[in-house]
Design an enzyme around this catalytic site. Structure first.
Site, short mmCIF file in Angstrom:
data_model
loop_
_atom_site.label_atom_id
_atom_site.label_comp_id
_atom_site.label_asym_id
_atom_site.label_seq_id
_atom_site.Cartn_x
_atom_site.Cartn_y
_atom_site.Cartn_z
N CYS A 71 13.98 -13.89 40.95
CA CYS A 71 14.98 -14.85 40.49
C CYS A 71 15.87 -14.30 39.39
O CYS A 71 16.86 -14.93 39.01
CB CYS A 71 14.30 -16.14 40.01
SG CYS A 71 13.41 -17.01 41.32
N HIS A 114 18.98 -19.89 35.26
CA HIS A 114 18.41 -19.90 36.61
C HIS A 114 17.94 -21.31 36.92
O HIS A 114 17.27 -21.96 36.10
CB HIS A 114 17.23 -18.92 36.67
CG HIS A 114 16.40 -19.08 37.90
ND1 HIS A 114 16.92 -19.07 39.17
CD2 HIS A 114 15.05 -19.26 38.04
CE1 HIS A 114 15.95 -19.23 40.04
NE2 HIS A 114 14.81 -19.35 39.39
N ASN A 164 16.05 -24.45 44.14
CA ASN A 164 15.94 -23.09 43.65
C ASN A 164 16.31 -22.12 44.77
O ASN A 164 15.57 -21.96 45.73
CB ASN A 164 14.52 -22.83 43.16
CG ASN A 164 14.32 -21.45 42.57
OD1 ASN A 164 15.17 -20.57 42.69
ND2 ASN A 164 13.18 -21.23 41.93
#
Length: 337
Positions: free
Chosen positions: A116, A257, A287
Site C-alpha cells: 500500500c 492511504h 482500499n
C-alpha cells in the site's frame, strides 16, 4: 542551468463500472451496512468483473486518460513505473504490458512492489530520476485489482478492498517554489505474520493443497495492523513536516492511504491536522492499495492550486510506511476530467 526539481503535471484515473455496495455484501457474508460504515467508513467499492482483465487494463486506462488530459506526446515519455501487489503475471512485468498497449516507443518500464506504500515509494524514485537530469518525463501508476486476492467468505477482510488505478505525470522544472520537497520512508521488516498471502510465492508454491485450503487469499490481523498504521503514519507526517519547517497551518492538503476511515481520522488528530484538509474518498472505493493516493489526487484535482503544500502518507504490508511533502505545480480547476 538551475537546479532541477520534480513536479506532478497531471493526473489520470480509472475505476471499474461495477459497484459492490454494502447491501450486496451483506447478502454474501454475515455483515451489514451499519457495521461496515461504523468500523471502516466504506459504503461501496469498484470491482473489475470482466473475465480476462487484470491490473494492466486499469493501469493503461488511467495512463491513457493522463496522456489525453496533459496532451503530452507519448514518444517523449522516458519511463513508466507501475506499482502494484496484484500483477497480471509473475512475469513479464505489468508495466511492460501497459507500455506495449500504450505504444510508448522511447520508454523503459518496470514494476515496483511496496504494497500500500507503492505509490509513495515510486513517486520518490521517479522524482530522484527526474532530479538527476537524465530523464524528462515519467509516468507513475498505482494500480491494484484487490478483488483477485480477497476471500469473499471472510467478513473481516472482504469489506475493505476494491479495484482501481490512477496515474501521474512527473516532469522536471527549474521554477522555484513548486515540486518535490522531501520524503521520510521506512521499512519495519516485522510485519510478515500480520499481513500477507500465505501461498503462491517461492516459499509455498501453488498446489492442490494450497488451493483446497484457501491459502491464496489476503490474510490480515486487523487490530495489529491498525495500531502500527496509526502510530507510524502519524509519526511520519510529523517528521516530514518538521524536516520542511512546516506547522499544521502551513499544510494545505494531507493525502493518506485510504485503508480505514478511523485510521485516517486518528492520524490527522495525532498530527494536529485540521480534518478539513484531509482528502478522503474511502467511502466510494474502499482500499485500492497502491492506487489510493493517486485516486484521491484524481478525485479532488479541481480543488488544488499552484503552490499548495501537500503531505502524502501511507502504510502497508511489510511493514512499510512513510510520508512525503511536495508543492503542487498547477491549478487543478483549469483541467477537465
Amino acid at each position: 542551468m538551475g537546479k532541477i526539481n520534480a513536479i506532478i503535471t497531471g493526473v489520470g484515473g480509472y475505476v471499474p463500472d461495477y459497484v459492490l455496495n454494502n447491501e450486496e455484501l451483506s447478502r454474501m457474508v454475515d455483515t451489514n451496512d451499519e457495521w461496515i460504515t461504523t468500523r471502516v467508513g466504506i459504503k461501496e467499492r469498484r470491482i473489475l468483473t470482466e473475465e480476462g482483465l487484470g491490473t494492466s487494463y486499469m493501469a493503461r486506462k488511467a495512463a491513457r486518460q493522463l496522456l489525453q488530459k496533459t496532451g503530452v506526446d507519448p514518444d517523449t515519455i522516458d519511463a513508466l513505473i507501475v506499482t502494484t501487489t496484484t500483477p497480471d503475471y509473475k512475469f513479464p512485468s505489468t508495466a511492460s504490458i501497459v507500455l506495449g498497449k500504450l505504444g510508448l516507443k522511447n520508454a523503459f518500464a518496470f514494476d515496483f512492489s511496496a504494497a500500500c506504500c507503492g505509490f509513495l515509494y515510486s513517486l520518490d524514485v521517479a522524482s530522484s530520476m527526474i532530479q538527476s537530469g537524465r530523464y524528462k518525463k515519467i509516468i507513475v501508476i498505482g494500480a491494484d485489482k484487490m478483488s483477485s486476492m480477497v476471500d469473499y467468505t471472510d467478513r473481516a477482510t472482504c469489506v475493505l478492498f476494491g479495484d482501481g488505478a490512477a496515474a501521474v505525470l512527473v516532469e522536471g522544472t527549474e521554477e522555484e517554489g513548486i515540486g518535490y520537497q522531501s520524503s521520510f520512508l521506512r521499512t519495519d521488516g516485522q510485519g510478515l505474520p500480520f499481513l500477507h498471502m500465505k501461498a503462491g510465492g517461492s516459499v509455498c508454491p501453488p498446489s492442490h493443497f494450497t488451493v483446497d485450503h484457501r491459502l491464496h487469499y489476503l490474510y490480515q490481523e486487523g487490530r495489529t495492523v491498525f495500531r502500527y498504521a496509526v502510530t507510524d503514519m502519524a509519526g511520519d507526517v510529523k517528521k516530514v513536516m518538521a524536516d520542511n519547517g512546516l506547522t499544521a497551518d502551513d499544510v494545505d492538503w494531507v493525502v493518506p492511504h485510504q485503508a480505514n476511515l478511523r485510521i485516517e481520522e486518528a492520524v490527522a488528530k495525532r498530527a494536529g491536522i485540521d480534518p478539513e484538509k484531509v482528502l478522503i474518498n474511502i467511502e466510494r472505493y474502499g482500499n485500492t492499495s497502491a492506487a489510493t493516493i493517486p485516486l484521491a489526487l484524481w478525485d479532488f484535482e479541481d480543488k488544488f492550486k499552484k503552490g499548495d503544500t501537500f503531505v502524502f502518507t501511507a502504510f502497508g504490508a511489510g511493514f512499510v510506511h512513510g510520508a512525503s511533502c511536495l508543492k503542487w505545480a498547477y491549478d487543478g480547476a483549469s483541467v477537465g476530467k
